[in-house]
Design an enzyme around this catalytic site. Sequence first.
Site, PDB file in Angstrom:
ATOM      1  N   SER A  31       0.803  -1.227   0.000  1.00 17.74           N
ATOM      2  CA  SER A  31       0.000   0.000   0.000  1.00 17.74           C
ATOM      3  C   SER A  31       0.832   1.271   0.000  1.00 17.74           C
ATOM      4  O   SER A  31       0.355   2.327  -0.425  1.00 17.74           O
ATOM      5  CB  SER A  31      -0.933   0.018   1.220  1.00 17.74           C
ATOM      6  OG  SER A  31      -0.183  -0.060   2.426  1.00 17.74           O
ATOM      7  N   GLY A  64      -1.510  -4.397   1.557  1.00 20.50           N
ATOM      8  CA  GLY A  64      -1.511  -5.546   2.459  1.00 20.50           C
ATOM      9  C   GLY A  64      -0.622  -6.698   2.051  1.00 20.50           C
ATOM     10  O   GLY A  64      -0.609  -7.731   2.734  1.00 20.50           O
ATOM     11  N   ASN A  96       4.951  -5.511   5.538  1.00 23.06           N
ATOM     12  CA  ASN A  96       4.070  -6.608   5.938  1.00 23.06           C
ATOM     13  C   ASN A  96       4.800  -7.946   6.066  1.00 23.06           C
ATOM     14  O   ASN A  96       4.155  -8.987   6.186  1.00 23.06           O
ATOM     15  CB  ASN A  96       2.932  -6.754   4.916  1.00 23.06           C
ATOM     16  CG  ASN A  96       2.095  -5.503   4.802  1.00 23.06           C
ATOM     17  OD1 ASN A  96       1.656  -4.942   5.797  1.00 23.06           O
ATOM     18  ND2 ASN A  96       1.889  -5.023   3.585  1.00 23.06           N
ATOM     19  N   ASP A 218      -1.837   6.965  10.487  1.00 24.74           N
ATOM     20  CA  ASP A 218      -0.910   6.143  11.269  1.00 24.74           C
ATOM     21  C   ASP A 218       0.510   6.576  10.925  1.00 24.74           C
ATOM     22  O   ASP A 218       0.700   7.604  10.283  1.00 24.74           O
ATOM     23  CB  ASP A 218      -1.119   4.644  10.998  1.00 24.74           C
ATOM     24  CG  ASP A 218      -0.978   4.275   9.520  1.00 24.74           C
ATOM     25  OD1 ASP A 218      -0.276   5.003   8.786  1.00 24.74           O
ATOM     26  OD2 ASP A 218      -1.565   3.265   9.093  1.00 24.74           O
ATOM     27  N   HIS A 221       1.411   5.099   6.491  1.00 23.05           N
ATOM     28  CA  HIS A 221       0.787   5.478   5.227  1.00 23.05           C
ATOM     29  C   HIS A 221       0.741   6.994   5.064  1.00 23.05           C
ATOM     30  O   HIS A 221       0.255   7.704   5.932  1.00 23.05           O
ATOM     31  CB  HIS A 221      -0.618   4.891   5.142  1.00 23.05           C
ATOM     32  CG  HIS A 221      -0.632   3.400   5.211  1.00 23.05           C
ATOM     33  ND1 HIS A 221      -0.751   2.714   6.402  1.00 23.05           N
ATOM     34  CD2 HIS A 221      -0.505   2.469   4.238  1.00 23.05           C
ATOM     35  CE1 HIS A 221      -0.719   1.409   6.163  1.00 23.05           C
ATOM     36  NE2 HIS A 221      -0.564   1.232   4.862  1.00 23.05           N
TER      37      HIS A 221
END
Length: 252
Positions: A31, A64, A96, A218, A221
Site C-alpha cells: 500500500s 496488504g 508486511n 498512522d 501510510h
Amino acid sequence: MRCQLVHQLFLTLVATKVASAAATVYLAGDSTMTANGNNDGTAGWGKFLPDYESLTVVNNAIAGRSARSFTREGRFTAMAANIKAGDYVVIEFGHNDGGSLTPTDNGRTDCPVGAAGYATTCTSVFGGVTETVLTYEAYLVNAAKLFQAKGANVIISTATPDNPWETGTFTYAANRFVTYCQDAATATGATFVDHGLFTAALYQKQGATLVDSYYPIDHTHTSPAGATVVARAFILALEATSSTLKNFITHD
C-alpha cells in the site's frame, strides 16, 4: 570507410535510445507504493513516480501484501508474462513481512533466516493449506531471477520508513530488511536502491511539523503530499546508482 563507421555508430545509438524509450517501468509492492488512493486519505508513492521520469509506469502494487503473499498469489508470475526485454521492475516490500508464523500464520510473514541463510525454509499452515515458507530475501531473489529471465532490469528497493518524527525527535535506523534487500541485489546482480534512507534524509530536513502532516491515519501510510516527497526520494536514491533508469529522470 571512417564516415560509414561513424554513421553506423550513430544509427546504433539512435536505435538503442528509441528501444530504451519504449521501455516500461513495472512496480511490485504494498500500500505504500500502490497507484490508487487507499480510501482513507493516503496514497502510495508509485502513483507519483510518473511525475519524475518519462517512461510509462505500470503499478502492480497491492495493499496488504508482502514478498511472500505477492508470490503465493501469483502476482510476480502474472507481471512476468507482460514484461519484455529492456523493461524495468522495481520490487519494494517489507512493511508486511515481519511478525511470527506462530501461533497463527497471517499469510504474509516470511520464514526467519536460520542456519541455511536466506535459503532457510519453514513449514506453516495458512488457510488450511500446508505451505513451505521462504525467507524475505529468497522471495526477492526468486522474483528478480524471474524478471531477469525476461530481459528486465531489476531494482530491489528498501521499504519506506515509518514516520521518523513520531516521537518528536528524529529517529531512523536501518532494519534487517535493508540488509536482506542489499544481499538479494548482490546475489542476483540487480540494482540496490536504499529508498528508506533517502526518504528519511528528506524528512529530517523538512522537520517534525511538516512530516507529521504527511501521516493522517498512522505512522506508515502517507498523504498524497507525503507520497510525492517519497517518490522524489526514490528518484534521488536512483540517481546514486548505476541503473540506466536514471537516464529517464525528468527532474528531481
